[in-house]
Design an enzyme around this catalytic site. Structure first.
Site, PDB file in Angstrom:
ATOM      1  N   CYS A  64      -1.041   0.593  -9.162  1.00 53.75           N
ATOM      2  CA  CYS A  64      -2.419   0.816  -8.705  1.00 53.75           C
ATOM      3  C   CYS A  64      -2.391   1.090  -7.212  1.00 53.75           C
ATOM      4  CB  CYS A  64      -3.248  -0.437  -8.986  1.00 53.75           C
ATOM      5  SG  CYS A  64      -4.954  -0.322  -8.431  1.00 53.75           S
ATOM      6  N   LEU A  65      -3.203   2.063  -6.761  1.00 55.53           N
ATOM      7  CA  LEU A  65      -3.238   2.374  -5.329  1.00 55.53           C
ATOM      8  C   LEU A  65      -3.780   1.193  -4.523  1.00 55.53           C
ATOM      9  CD1 LEU A  65      -4.544   6.064  -5.392  1.00 55.53           C
ATOM     10  CD2 LEU A  65      -2.196   5.282  -5.021  1.00 55.53           C
ATOM     11  N   GLY A  79      -5.037   8.607 -10.349  1.00 54.43           N
ATOM     12  CA  GLY A  79      -6.426   8.281 -10.614  1.00 54.43           C
ATOM     13  C   GLY A  79      -6.995   7.441  -9.483  1.00 54.43           C
ATOM     14  N   HIS A 132      -7.176   2.214 -17.146  1.00 57.87           N
ATOM     15  CA  HIS A 132      -6.976   1.582 -15.839  1.00 57.87           C
ATOM     16  C   HIS A 132      -8.176   1.843 -14.912  1.00 57.87           C
ATOM     17  CE1 HIS A 132      -4.351   0.434 -12.322  1.00 57.87           C
ATOM     18  NE2 HIS A 132      -5.328   1.082 -11.722  1.00 57.87           N
ATOM     19  N   GLU A 133      -8.599   3.105 -14.815  1.00 60.24           N
ATOM     20  CA  GLU A 133      -9.665   3.445 -13.859  1.00 60.24           C
ATOM     21  C   GLU A 133     -11.021   2.888 -14.305  1.00 60.24           C
ATOM     22  OE1 GLU A 133      -8.718   4.369 -11.080  1.00 60.24           O
ATOM     23  OE2 GLU A 133      -6.713   5.038 -11.659  1.00 60.24           O
ATOM     24  N   HIS A 158     -11.609  -0.617 -13.235  1.00 65.39           N
ATOM     25  CA  HIS A 158     -12.046  -0.804 -11.836  1.00 65.39           C
ATOM     26  C   HIS A 158     -13.567  -0.852 -11.725  1.00 65.39           C
ATOM     27  CE1 HIS A 158      -8.450  -0.712  -9.380  1.00 65.39           C
ATOM     28  NE2 HIS A 158      -8.001   0.395  -9.933  1.00 65.39           N
ATOM     29  N   GLN A 167     -12.596   1.646  -5.224  1.00 62.17           N
ATOM     30  CA  GLN A 167     -11.354   1.507  -4.453  1.00 62.17           C
ATOM     31  C   GLN A 167     -11.503   2.017  -3.022  1.00 62.17           C
ATOM     32  OE1 GLN A 167      -8.808   3.302  -7.774  1.00 62.17           O
ATOM     33  NE2 GLN A 167      -7.400   1.884  -6.804  1.00 62.17           N
TER      34      GLN A 167
END
Ligand SMILES: [Zn+2]
Length: 176
Positions: free
Chosen positions: A92-93, A45, A135-136, A139, A50
């Protein structure tokens, strides 16, 4: 085009993203770039902030972990229902190579717009998608999974990320 992914701590990751109002070509380009960036980083995701774009756009692809999963685009998404609790191992990226247990809902229902501006709803129950949605969407509010950890753990991860970013800067600017 593959974009650089912002690494926490970065002030842009703490901003609240703005709703999308124009469903035009630039939105389609952003979505395409987000998928390319997510796949290149081997993520499931990615949220637009990000890559430094403060818009409420999320892409998710939880295949092959979730059976029958397909690439998903969620514009201006909101969670309409949460049920149950579950500890998930989460990464997380924007916080590379870190995995921690975080308590999230077991089941979520989300309403969002697609890239043409049409509303749709979906539910996820106990799957990777259920985690990715929570999670997304976090953000888009300037939140990160590290916010759910103890301040001790968060501090350790923050130091590792700061070192990682300094090392990357030195590689990019050998004379600096
Ligand atoms: Zn993330």
């Amino acid at each position: 085009m593959v974009h650089d992914i912002l690494i926490w701590p970065d002030p842009r990751l703490r901003e609240v993203s703005a709703p999308v109002t124009e469903f035009d070509e630039s939105l389609k380009t952003l979505i395409k770039d987000m998928f390319e960036t997510m796949y290149a980083a081997k993520g499931v995701g990615l949220a637009a902030p990000q890559i430094g774009i403060l818009k409420r756009v999320v892409v998710i692809d939880t295949s092959p972990q979730d059976e029958g999963a397909r690439p998903l685009v969620l514009i201006n998404p909101r969670i309409t229902r949460k049920e149950g609790k579950r500890l998930w191992s989460e990464g997380c990226l924007s916080v590379p190579d870190e995995q921690e247990k975080v308590e999230r809902a077991e089941k979520v229902a989300v309403t969002a717009l697609d890239e043409e501006g049409r509303e749709f709803s979906l539910e996820a129950d106990g799957t990777l998608l259920a985690l990715a949605l929570q999670h997304e969407l976090e953000h888009l509010e300037g939140g990160l999974f590290v916010d759910h950890l103890s301040s001790l753990k968060r501090g350790l991860i923050k130091r590792r990320m700061t070192r990682l970013k300094e090392a990357a800067r030195r590689t990019a600017n050998p004379k600096a």
